[in-house]
Design a protein around this motif. Structure first.
Motif, PDB file in Angstrom:
ATOM      1  N   HIS A  43       7.627   0.854   1.595  1.00  0.00           N
ATOM      2  CA  HIS A  43       7.550  -0.479   1.532  1.00  0.00           C
ATOM      3  C   HIS A  43       7.115  -0.920   0.319  1.00  0.00           C
ATOM      4  O   HIS A  43       6.151  -0.676  -0.044  1.00  0.00           O
ATOM      5  CB  HIS A  43       7.084  -1.338   2.877  1.00  0.00           C
ATOM      6  N   ASP A  45       5.723  -3.326  -1.082  1.00  0.00           N
ATOM      7  CA  ASP A  45       4.420  -4.081  -0.991  1.00  0.00           C
ATOM      8  C   ASP A  45       3.350  -3.250  -0.515  1.00  0.00           C
ATOM      9  O   ASP A  45       2.161  -3.777  -0.619  1.00  0.00           O
ATOM     10  CB  ASP A  45       4.740  -5.151  -0.086  1.00  0.00           C
ATOM     11  N   ARG A  46       3.487  -2.163  -0.180  1.00  0.00           N
ATOM     12  CA  ARG A  46       2.232  -1.365   0.329  1.00  0.00           C
ATOM     13  C   ARG A  46       2.094  -0.076  -0.650  1.00  0.00           C
ATOM     14  O   ARG A  46       1.392   0.807  -0.246  1.00  0.00           O
ATOM     15  CB  ARG A  46       2.862  -0.607   1.556  1.00  0.00           C
ATOM     16  N   GLU A  49       1.331  -0.162  -8.233  1.00  0.00           N
ATOM     17  CA  GLU A  49       2.203  -0.779  -9.081  1.00  0.00           C
ATOM     18  C   GLU A  49       2.962   0.428  -9.691  1.00  0.00           C
ATOM     19  O   GLU A  49       4.251   0.437  -9.794  1.00  0.00           O
ATOM     20  CB  GLU A  49       1.689  -1.313 -10.140  1.00  0.00           C
ATOM     21  N   LYS A  52       6.097   1.564  -7.412  1.00  0.00           N
ATOM     22  CA  LYS A  52       6.885   0.511  -6.955  1.00  0.00           C
ATOM     23  C   LYS A  52       8.482   0.713  -7.022  1.00  0.00           C
ATOM     24  O   LYS A  52       9.086   0.499  -6.340  1.00  0.00           O
ATOM     25  CB  LYS A  52       6.670  -0.757  -7.546  1.00  0.00           C
ATOM     26  N   THR A  56      10.917   1.308  -4.020  1.00  0.00           N
ATOM     27  CA  THR A  56      12.020   0.417  -4.076  1.00  0.00           C
ATOM     28  C   THR A  56      13.235   0.936  -3.461  1.00  0.00           C
ATOM     29  O   THR A  56      14.102   0.515  -2.694  1.00  0.00           O
ATOM     30  CB  THR A  56      12.072  -0.569  -5.337  1.00  0.00           C
ATOM     31  N   LEU A  98      15.106  -6.598   1.894  1.00  0.00           N
ATOM     32  CA  LEU A  98      14.096  -7.229   2.609  1.00  0.00           C
ATOM     33  C   LEU A  98      14.076  -8.328   3.455  1.00  0.00           C
ATOM     34  O   LEU A  98      13.431  -8.483   4.428  1.00  0.00           O
ATOM     35  CB  LEU A  98      13.111  -7.906   1.383  1.00  0.00           C
ATOM     36  N   SER A 102      12.663  -8.230   7.457  1.00  0.00           N
ATOM     37  CA  SER A 102      11.917  -9.241   7.752  1.00  0.00           C
ATOM     38  C   SER A 102      12.361  -9.665   9.066  1.00  0.00           C
ATOM     39  O   SER A 102      11.837 -10.301   9.767  1.00  0.00           O
ATOM     40  CB  SER A 102      11.870 -10.437   6.625  1.00  0.00           C
ATOM     41  N   THR A 109       1.580  -7.873   7.534  1.00  0.00           N
ATOM     42  CA  THR A 109       0.199  -8.788   7.069  1.00  0.00           C
ATOM     43  C   THR A 109      -0.814  -7.576   7.108  1.00  0.00           C
ATOM     44  O   THR A 109      -0.592  -6.526   7.795  1.00  0.00           O
ATOM     45  CB  THR A 109      -0.194  -9.790   8.277  1.00  0.00           C
ATOM     46  N   LYS A 204      -4.607  -7.023  -4.400  1.00  0.00           N
ATOM     47  CA  LYS A 204      -4.930  -7.623  -3.074  1.00  0.00           C
ATOM     48  C   LYS A 204      -5.753  -8.950  -3.333  1.00  0.00           C
ATOM     49  O   LYS A 204      -5.272 -10.032  -2.838  1.00  0.00           O
ATOM     50  CB  LYS A 204      -6.033  -6.804  -2.261  1.00  0.00           C
ATOM     51  N   ILE A 207      -2.875 -11.530  -4.877  1.00  0.00           N
ATOM     52  CA  ILE A 207      -2.203 -11.910  -3.648  1.00  0.00           C
ATOM     53  C   ILE A 207      -3.135 -13.166  -2.852  1.00  0.00           C
ATOM     54  O   ILE A 207      -2.257 -14.178  -2.613  1.00  0.00           O
ATOM     55  CB  ILE A 207      -1.913 -10.959  -2.855  1.00  0.00           C
TER      56      ILE A 207
END
Length: 299
Positions: A43, A45-46, A49, A52, A56, A98, A102, A109, A204, A207
């Motif tokens: 994912h 988001d996990r 950088e 990514k 993706t 995404l 979702s 989270t 983190k 965000i």
């Protein structure tokens, strides 16, 4: 590149069932579970950088495969002919996948990730993943770090004990890359992990600050009423969903039957081609033998 080509590029196989560790007759619940497990690993988001971009692409491929396996017609096409339809351009957009993710799973989270980690660490599933990564990576600890979920430098002693027990029980062969890992290689891995951990902490915090700012702006817009802010967010989510459905209806709602995929048409085309071939080649007529007689080509 096609979905199957990307699948081979990023996961070294064109067999989507092998990738998802599923049988062909797997139920939708099993498919969903397999997709959830794999997609969590990549994912966007996990990951740090610098990972990514590749994550993706992997995430998009997995999401496309999930969509194929949960759609009866698309699954039938893949099962029968090994084809994945890549015609829909909108499916290539990360935002589309995404959104799909979702809707299938609850939002990611920190609490969700932490709870999943607690269930996973020390479980039979973790042991299975460690064994597979050890074999696939020929004992390389760097490979284990990249393929076992939630494995950190701090987990190395625990994972080593686990693998050593497997070696002693002759479940897996002994690889020198594991038992005699050079100190320089281990140090390099630990330094890399330390850098990535610091980068993750910075991300983190960014965000957290963005979310705090958004919460303050939403609260101010609602006149300081927390209940109104929560209601406004709920309405916004419903509005976004309805907007998505409207776009889908606008795009597909007015299609006529000629645009609908009918798999029976494949058989008709095959028969039509066979007839044409028989007419053009007289010898082919002799191949159409049924019930002990030669069947003539129809004119």
């Amino acid at each position: 590149m096609s979905t199957l080509e990307l699948c081979e590029k990023y996961f070294e196989t064109r067999d989507v069932y092998k990738l998802m560790s599923l049988q062909k007759d797997a139920k939708e619940k099993e498919i969903k579970k397999a997709y959830h497990k794999l997609s969590l690993l990549v994912h966007p988001d996990r990951v740090p950088e610098d990972q990514k971009k590749e994550s993706t692409e992997k995430f998009k491929v997995l999401s496309k495969i999930y969509q194929v396996l949960t759609d009866s017609q698309k699954k039938a096409l893949y099962d029968e002919q090994g084809i994945i339809d890549d015609d829909d351009e909108s499916e290539g957009k990360l935002s589309s996948w995404l959104d799909l993710w979702s809707k299938i799973f609850k939002p990611i989270t920190e609490e969700v990730i932490n709870n999943y980690e607690k269930e996973y660490v020390g479980s039979e599933l973790e042991r299975t993943d460690v064994k597979k990564a050890y074999l696939d990576g020929k004992g390389c600890l760097n490979y284990l770090m990249n393929h076992v979920p939630f494995m950190k430098v701090e987990d190395e002693p625990r994972i080593k004990v686990m693998v050593e027990a497997m070696i002693a029980a002759e479940e897996v062969p002994e690889y020198k890359a594991f038992t005699e890992e050079p100190a320089a290689k281990r140090k390099k891995r630990h330094n890399k992990y330390a850098r990535e951990f610091e980068e993750a902490q910075v991300i983190k915090e960014r965000i957290r600050q963005r979310q705090q700012k958004k919460d303050e702006e939403d609260l101010e817009a609602s006149g300081g009423n927390l209940q109104q802010m929560i209601l406004a967010r709920k309405n916004q989510r419903e509005s976004n969903y309805n907007s998505l459905m409207d776009r889908l209806l606008e795009k597909y709602g007015d299609e006529d039957d000629s645009q609908t995929v009918d798999f029976s048409s494949f058989e008709k085309k095959k028969k039509s081609k066979a007839k044409k071939s028989a007419r053009s080649n007289p010898k082919e007529k002799l191949k159409s033998v049924r019930a002990g007689r030669v069947e003539k080509a129809k004119k």
